[in-house]
Design an enzyme around this catalytic site. Sequence first.
Site, PDB file in Angstrom:
ATOM      1  N   SER A  78       0.929  -1.218   0.081  1.00 19.72           N
ATOM      2  CA  SER A  78      -0.067  -0.077  -0.055  1.00 19.72           C
ATOM      3  C   SER A  78       0.830   1.183  -0.122  1.00 19.72           C
ATOM      4  O   SER A  78       0.344   2.533  -0.374  1.00 19.72           O
ATOM      5  CB  SER A  78      -0.943  -0.102   1.288  1.00 19.72           C
ATOM      6  OG  SER A  78      -1.644  -1.081   1.478  1.00 19.72           O
ATOM      7  N   HIS A  89      -0.945  -2.537  -7.092  1.00 20.68           N
ATOM      8  CA  HIS A  89      -1.618  -2.386  -5.905  1.00 20.68           C
ATOM      9  C   HIS A  89      -3.292  -2.403  -6.200  1.00 20.68           C
ATOM     10  O   HIS A  89      -3.783  -1.475  -6.667  1.00 20.68           O
ATOM     11  CB  HIS A  89      -1.196  -0.768  -5.200  1.00 20.68           C
ATOM     12  CG  HIS A  89      -2.098  -0.483  -4.183  1.00 20.68           C
ATOM     13  ND1 HIS A  89      -2.409   0.865  -3.735  1.00 20.68           N
ATOM     14  CD2 HIS A  89      -2.594  -1.526  -3.063  1.00 20.68           C
ATOM     15  CE1 HIS A  89      -2.916   1.037  -2.706  1.00 20.68           C
ATOM     16  NE2 HIS A  89      -3.182  -0.226  -2.377  1.00 20.68           N
ATOM     17  N   GLU A 116      -3.467   0.395  -9.024  1.00 20.62           N
ATOM     18  CA  GLU A 116      -2.569   1.035  -9.264  1.00 20.62           C
ATOM     19  C   GLU A 116      -1.184   0.679  -9.619  1.00 20.62           C
ATOM     20  O   GLU A 116      -0.660  -0.358  -8.667  1.00 20.62           O
ATOM     21  CB  GLU A 116      -2.396   1.940  -7.801  1.00 20.62           C
ATOM     22  CG  GLU A 116      -1.451   3.127  -7.862  1.00 20.62           C
ATOM     23  CD  GLU A 116      -1.755   3.873  -6.263  1.00 20.62           C
ATOM     24  OE1 GLU A 116      -1.926   3.136  -5.448  1.00 20.62           O
ATOM     25  OE2 GLU A 116      -1.801   5.378  -6.168  1.00 20.62           O
ATOM     26  N   ASN A 141      -3.120   5.990  -1.339  1.00 21.42           N
ATOM     27  CA  ASN A 141      -2.946   6.111   0.066  1.00 21.42           C
ATOM     28  C   ASN A 141      -2.472   7.376   0.554  1.00 21.42           C
ATOM     29  O   ASN A 141      -2.301   7.953   1.847  1.00 21.42           O
ATOM     30  CB  ASN A 141      -2.083   4.954   0.771  1.00 21.42           C
ATOM     31  CG  ASN A 141      -3.193   3.602   0.578  1.00 21.42           C
ATOM     32  OD1 ASN A 141      -4.363   3.765   1.107  1.00 21.42           O
ATOM     33  ND2 ASN A 141      -2.753   2.591   0.110  1.00 21.42           N
TER      34      ASN A 141
HETATM   35  N1  LIG Z   1      -6.351  -4.382   3.802  1.00 21.47           N
HETATM   36  C1  LIG Z   1      -6.425  -3.657   2.423  1.00 21.47           C
HETATM   37  O1  LIG Z   1      -7.591  -3.092   2.590  1.00 21.47           O
HETATM   38  C2  LIG Z   1      -5.231  -3.461   1.484  1.00 21.47           C
HETATM   39  C3  LIG Z   1      -5.465  -2.799   0.465  1.00 21.47           C
HETATM   40  C4  LIG Z   1      -4.492  -2.686  -0.584  1.00 21.47           C
HETATM   41  C5  LIG Z   1      -3.324  -3.245  -0.389  1.00 21.47           C
HETATM   42  N2  LIG Z   1      -2.978  -3.860   1.128  1.00 21.47           N
HETATM   43  C6  LIG Z   1      -1.844  -4.459   1.189  1.00 21.47           C
HETATM   44  O2  LIG Z   1      -1.811  -5.625   0.929  1.00 21.47           O
HETATM   45  C7  LIG Z   1      -0.823  -6.583   1.721  1.00 21.47           C
HETATM   46  C8  LIG Z   1      -1.498  -7.347   2.736  1.00 21.47           C
HETATM   47  O3  LIG Z   1      -2.607  -6.878   3.287  1.00 21.47           O
HETATM   48  P1  LIG Z   1      -4.201  -7.810   3.920  1.00 21.47           P
HETATM   49  O4  LIG Z   1      -4.927  -6.808   4.315  1.00 21.47           O
HETATM   50  O5  LIG Z   1      -4.357  -8.866   3.208  1.00 21.47           O
HETATM   51  O6  LIG Z   1      -3.105  -8.389   5.220  1.00 21.47           O
HETATM   52  P2  LIG Z   1      -3.774  -9.758   6.051  1.00 21.47           P
HETATM   53  O7  LIG Z   1      -3.288  -9.573   7.447  1.00 21.47           O
HETATM   54  O8  LIG Z   1      -5.176 -10.096   5.942  1.00 21.47           O
HETATM   55  O9  LIG Z   1      -3.115 -11.089   5.448  1.00 21.47           O
HETATM   56  C9  LIG Z   1      -1.622 -11.054   5.116  1.00 21.47           C
HETATM   57  C10 LIG Z   1      -1.299 -12.485   5.275  1.00 21.47           C
HETATM   58  O10 LIG Z   1       0.126 -12.708   4.922  1.00 21.47           O
HETATM   59  C11 LIG Z   1       0.602 -14.030   5.613  1.00 21.47           C
HETATM   60  N3  LIG Z   1       2.111 -13.742   5.715  1.00 21.47           N
HETATM   61  C12 LIG Z   1       2.832 -12.982   6.491  1.00 21.47           C
HETATM   62  N4  LIG Z   1       4.214 -13.069   6.336  1.00 21.47           N
HETATM   63  C13 LIG Z   1       4.472 -14.199   5.241  1.00 21.47           C
HETATM   64  C14 LIG Z   1       5.492 -14.499   4.753  1.00 21.47           C
HETATM   65  N5  LIG Z   1       6.527 -14.052   5.237  1.00 21.47           N
HETATM   66  N6  LIG Z   1       5.094 -15.419   3.736  1.00 21.47           N
HETATM   67  C15 LIG Z   1       3.749 -15.920   3.597  1.00 21.47           C
HETATM   68  N7  LIG Z   1       2.745 -15.373   4.024  1.00 21.47           N
HETATM   69  C16 LIG Z   1       2.874 -14.705   4.905  1.00 21.47           C
HETATM   70  C17 LIG Z   1       0.068 -13.761   7.054  1.00 21.47           C
HETATM   71  O11 LIG Z   1      -0.238 -15.422   7.419  1.00 21.47           O
HETATM   72  C18 LIG Z   1      -1.377 -13.197   6.362  1.00 21.47           C
HETATM   73  O12 LIG Z   1      -2.514 -14.486   6.137  1.00 21.47           O
HETATM   74  C19 LIG Z   1      -0.187  -5.358   2.494  1.00 21.47           C
HETATM   75  O13 LIG Z   1       1.088  -5.043   2.037  1.00 21.47           O
HETATM   76  C20 LIG Z   1      -1.258  -4.413   2.691  1.00 21.47           C
HETATM   77  O14 LIG Z   1      -0.549  -2.790   2.723  1.00 21.47           O
HETATM   78  C21 LIG Z   1      -4.152  -4.023   1.923  1.00 21.47           C
END
Ligand SMILES: NC(=O)c1ccc[n+]([C@@H]2O[C@H](COP(=O)([O-])OP(=O)(O)OC[C@H]3O[C@@H](n4cnc5c(N)ncnc54)[C@H](O)[C@@H]3O)[C@@H](O)[C@H]2O)c1
Length: 296
Positions: free
Chosen positions: A120, A141, A153, A191
């Site tokens: 993000s 993104h 993005e 963001n």
């Molecule tokens: N939540 C949102 O609205 C959103 C929107 C756009 C982008 N993002 C980005 O997407 C990414 C994930 O966000 P999310 O909300 O899905 O998080 P989340 O917490 O729902 O999921 C993250 C997952 O990654 C796994 N994980 C952590 N370290 C790991 C590793 N080394 N190898 C494999 N798996 C691993 C965890 O077990 C977890 O299941 C982040 O970078 C976030 O900034 C989030």
Amino acid sequence: MAEIKTLAVVGSGQMGSGIAQLGAVHGLDVWLVDTDPDALVRATKSISSSIQRFVSNAHLSQAAGSDALRRLKYTSNLEDLHSVDVVIEAIVESTEVKKKLFSELDKIAKASAILASNTSSISITRLASATSRPCQVIGMHFMNPPPIMKLVEIVRGADTSDETFSLTKALAERFGKIVICSQDYSGFIVNRILMPMINEAFFTLYTGVAMKEDIDAGMKLGTNHPMGPLELADFIGLDVCLSIMRVLHAGLGDNKYAPCPLLVQYVDAGRLGRKRGIGVYDYRKIPEPVKPTPRL
Ligand SMILES: NC(=O)c1ccc[n+]([C@@H]2O[C@H](COP(=O)([O-])OP(=O)(O)OC[C@H]3O[C@@H](n4cnc5c(N)ncnc54)[C@H](O)[C@@H]3O)[C@@H](O)[C@H]2O)c1
């Protein structure tokens, strides 16, 4: 690379599972990877119920839905990704954890593979520096939830090649998305604008200007946002919002990006939003009161 046929998504949380679903529905063979086996079980369930909803609403045929589910494979072993064309990373929003993963992926993935990040806010150039192929590293993104939201993005790092950019853009368009492009500065476009607004909503609550319901209603009814900023923060995940604010603060060096103490406190207390059942709002089911047994 002639054509992208295989995809791996690392991180099977709310974003990774949605991106994997998109890939499978659009005809790619997909590996979904997570270090946490329980997260993979949750992802299996959420993907199949999401695909079922698309089928029920006639947005997808039953045959296409079943085909997508067959295209998905789940693993905790990164070595399984040795032959994929593209990897999209969607793990925790931490520079150090992501850099470690990119370095591992660089050793495992075939030489032509593109390594994309769904970050993000974190610098793509910095993630690329952990690999020996910075020209094949790019930001992709997606918005939450990826199967529904129209936007992707794309962020080019300092060394991202034109070929990597074109292939990534074509992949996003194959998923039916509209692409916007951003330079590689903290928070990119979406963001950089959204998170300071969410942070300001926390300050508005923290300093007692208004109740949470009034803050959200004000922004929904007063500015035509579909969700209020505090509701949206719960939907995104308060931990994700806090990580992004910290990246903006450190990367842009301006105190206007300092995270609100209330946001920090909620995260410390484990109030991470919808995914934990409690954030700014409480989503846990309140148990039904026990009814008195009627006297005979
Ligand atoms: N939540 C949102 O609205 C959103 C929107 C756009 C982008 N993002 C980005 O997407 C990414 C994930 O966000 P999310 O909300 O899905 O998080 P989340 O917490 O729902 O999921 C993250 C997952 O990654 C796994 N994980 C952590 N370290 C790991 C590793 N080394 N190898 C494999 N798996 C691993 C965890 O077990 C977890 O299941 C982040 O970078 C976030 O900034 C989030």
